[in-house]
Write a protein that holds these residues in place. Structure first.
Motif, mmCIF file in Angstrom:
data_model
loop_
_atom_site.group_PDB
_atom_site.id
_atom_site.type_symbol
_atom_site.label_atom_id
_atom_site.label_comp_id
_atom_site.label_asym_id
_atom_site.label_seq_id
_atom_site.Cartn_x
_atom_site.Cartn_y
_atom_site.Cartn_z
ATOM 1 N N CYS A 53 -5.564 2.501 2.551
ATOM 2 C CA CYS A 53 -5.204 1.173 2.776
ATOM 3 C C CYS A 53 -3.815 1.070 3.826
ATOM 4 C CB CYS A 53 -4.673 0.251 1.598
ATOM 5 S SG CYS A 53 -6.248 -0.127 0.457
ATOM 6 N N SER A 84 0.885 -1.234 -0.040
ATOM 7 C CA SER A 84 0.040 0.008 -0.110
ATOM 8 C C SER A 84 0.748 1.275 -0.052
ATOM 9 C CB SER A 84 -0.936 -0.170 1.267
ATOM 10 O OG SER A 84 -1.786 -1.126 1.031
ATOM 11 N N CYS A 90 -1.634 4.448 -1.648
ATOM 12 C CA CYS A 90 -2.870 4.106 -1.051
ATOM 13 C C CYS A 90 -2.865 4.441 0.306
ATOM 14 C CB CYS A 90 -3.611 2.947 -1.358
ATOM 15 S SG CYS A 90 -5.250 2.796 -0.926
ATOM 16 N N ASN A 104 -5.626 -1.468 -3.656
ATOM 17 C CA ASN A 104 -4.959 -0.367 -3.622
ATOM 18 C C ASN A 104 -5.305 0.339 -4.903
ATOM 19 O OD1 ASN A 104 -1.568 -1.211 -2.405
ATOM 20 N ND2 ASN A 104 -3.465 -0.878 -0.978
#
Length: 142
Positions: free
Chosen positions: A49, A41, A46, A132
């Motif tokens: 995440c 992640s 992301c 992601n």
């Protein structure tokens, strides 16, 4: 948020959740799963995440020191040989960039994990990459 994929494609979201649950059951080493989900992640950018998986890892008892150092894992001594093999494998599979995965990369992870563990971890890495891409594409807020 750009779009809500849980509302726009609920059947896809439900299938992803079901697959995620199946993959989780196949991975007995939750520590490796936590570490790799966070690292993948981070690589994919992301934030949603990263935030979620750090919280889950903390709830499962992973020490904050370990979690703070995932982004720089090659530079530290706090990770076990198994951790390092899993993190290297996660980075290799996430940064494919049109190249194949070398036999040396596979041999390195197999030196620390069984074939079943590698297969299950590979599925987990693939799944977090999908999550992601959904999160980054939708711009899920943190």
């Amino acid at each position: 948020m750009r779009f809500n994929f849980t509302r726009q494609t609920p059947q896809v979201f439900d299938a992803m959740l079901a697959l995620n649950d199946t993959i989780s059951q196949a991975n007995p080493d939750s520590r490796l799963v936590h570490l790799t989900k966070i690292r993948v992640s981070q690589i994919n950018g992301c934030a949603y995440c990263v935030n979620m998986h750090v919280k889950e890892a903390q709830q499962d008892g992973l020490p904050d020191t370990l979690l703070h150092l995932i982004a720089v894992w090659p530079e530290t001594s706090v990770f076990t040989a198994r951790d390092r093999a899993a993190l290297a494998w996660a980075e290799t599979l996430t940064r494919l960039e049109g190249s194949e995965v070398s036999d040396a990369d596979y041999a390195a992870v197999r030196a620390e994990l069984s074939e079943q563990e590698v297969a299950a971890l590979t599925a987990s890495i693939g799944m977090i990459n999908l999550w992601n891409r959904m999160g980054v594409g939708a711009r899920l807020p943190v």
